[in-house]
Design an enzyme around this catalytic site. Structure first.
Site, mmCIF file in Angstrom:
data_model
loop_
_atom_site.group_PDB
_atom_site.id
_atom_site.type_symbol
_atom_site.label_atom_id
_atom_site.label_comp_id
_atom_site.label_asym_id
_atom_site.label_seq_id
_atom_site.Cartn_x
_atom_site.Cartn_y
_atom_site.Cartn_z
ATOM 1 N N SER A 134 4.144 0.711 0.540
ATOM 2 C CA SER A 134 3.240 1.144 1.755
ATOM 3 C C SER A 134 3.174 -0.392 2.509
ATOM 4 O O SER A 134 3.048 -1.483 1.947
ATOM 5 C CB SER A 134 2.222 1.706 1.578
ATOM 6 O OG SER A 134 1.286 1.729 2.527
ATOM 7 N N TYR A 158 -6.962 1.725 -2.491
ATOM 8 C CA TYR A 158 -5.793 2.346 -2.154
ATOM 9 C C TYR A 158 -4.654 1.027 -1.849
ATOM 10 O O TYR A 158 -3.641 1.043 -2.453
ATOM 11 C CB TYR A 158 -5.723 3.119 -0.766
ATOM 12 C CG TYR A 158 -4.510 3.534 -0.402
ATOM 13 C CD1 TYR A 158 -3.902 4.312 -1.057
ATOM 14 C CD2 TYR A 158 -3.627 2.867 0.848
ATOM 15 C CE1 TYR A 158 -2.333 4.794 -0.765
ATOM 16 C CE2 TYR A 158 -2.237 3.191 0.967
ATOM 17 C CZ TYR A 158 -1.615 4.204 0.206
ATOM 18 O OH TYR A 158 -0.483 4.712 0.558
#
Length: 329
Positions: A134, A158
């Protein structure tokens, strides 16, 4: 879905997709099926409303119930189904959940990655692995846009989970010669996203219900929004390229992005306008542990893979809104 012509590379190819009930997984499976692949899907939680199930594709794939952290199960799947290509999409993807439940996020995103890659290392038939990281793996950076040489320095739960998983993929390529390549994409949006606290599905649902859309932040966070069907096409392209250029591409990472900078408020205004709504958003200004300003350079993917996105933001939003109108009808 628009057909993407891929030749016969995928015809009858045994392909393992983790995270098939997720947003990106569902569209990746659709494109694989359209290309003729034999798809095996790993499913942890049964989600009846997921696009994989709702759209009927679940009846056209082999479903294995299990957890990507279970290395023995991963080895069994890869071996018994004689898997050739792996597309690893399974992850806990919600920033707010990661902030509240860091350990389950670390387990899914980091342990899940090493368990799958170790199983691949022990499975001689596996020839290509596409690992989904990501843009959050880069963490907060002062120099924009991020390119693939930007350090991976997540700070919040995250972001750290994606930085770690990304580095683990690199070590399996470098130390063990595993044919793995990593994607770093902008913020995915598209039909089939059932995480209503995400800005695109949450805003569309609110408007369809005649309620003011809610912005959790101050609305000025800048993101690089990327349409899910473009993401799925990028995963397939990367697996094909890896098959022909293993020595050159194994261990590489690629950004995929429309290379745009859009604030949350601008995105919500675009959706309101596209849906002909006069509602105004409610701004809560409650966001925490989120990166302020992100966008990606996709120059490397354009140069090395001859890749271009198929959808503009406006076109992607139009297709997304149409999906939710049908979903709620």
């Amino acid at each position: 879905m628009e057909n993407i012509v891929i030749g016969n590379f995928w015809q009858d190819r045994p392909t393992f997709v983790t995270g098939g009930t997720g947003l990106v997984g569902a569209w990746t499976v659709k494109q694989l099926l359209a290309a003729g692949a034999h798809v095996v899907c790993l499913v942890r939680d049964w989600v009846p409303e997921a696009e994989l199930v709702r759209g009927g594709d679940v009846s056209r794939v082999t479903v294995v119930r299990g957890d990507v952290r279970d290395q023995a199960a991963m080895e069994r799947i890869l071996g018994e189904h004689e898997i050739d290509t792996v597309i690893h999409l399974a992850a806990q993807t919600i920033v707010g959940i990661a902030n509240r439940n860091p350990v389950s996020t670390f387990e899914a995103n980091i342990q899940g990655t090493w368990s799958l890659l170790e199983a691949c290392r022990r499975s001689p038939k596996v020839r290509q692995i596409v690992n989904a990281s990501s843009d959050k793996a880069y963490g907060d950076q002062h120099v924009l846009p991020y390119d693939e040489a930007t350090p991976l320095q997540g700070q919040h739960p995250y972001d750290v989970s994606k930085s770690c998983a990304d580095l683990i993929a690199r070590t399996y390529a470098t130390s063990y010669g595993l044919p793995v390549v990593t994607t770093r994409c902008g913020n995915f949006y598209g039909g089939g996203d059932l995480n209503w606290n995400r800005i695109v599905p949450g805003t569309i649902r609110s408007i369809l219900r005649g309620q003011a859309p809610v912005i959790r932040s101050d609305g000025q966070y800048v993101r690089d929004y990327f349409y899910v069907e473009d993401g799925a096409a990028a995963y397939l392209l990367l697996a094909e390229q890896l098959a022909g250029r293993r020595e050159e591409l194994a261990g590489e990472a690629f950004n995929f992005s429309n290379e745009i900078q859009v604030t949350v408020t601008e995105l919500v205004d675009k959706i309101l306008s596209a849906m002909g709504s006069s509602l105004r958003p409610e701004i809560l200004n409650e966001a925490s542990n989120e990166i302020r300003h992100q966008y990606l350079s996709a120059e490397k993917a354009r140069r090395m893979l001859a890749w271009t996105p198929l959808h503009t933001l406006d076109r992607g939003l139009e297709r997304t809104i149409a999906w939710y109108r049908e979903f709620f009808s």
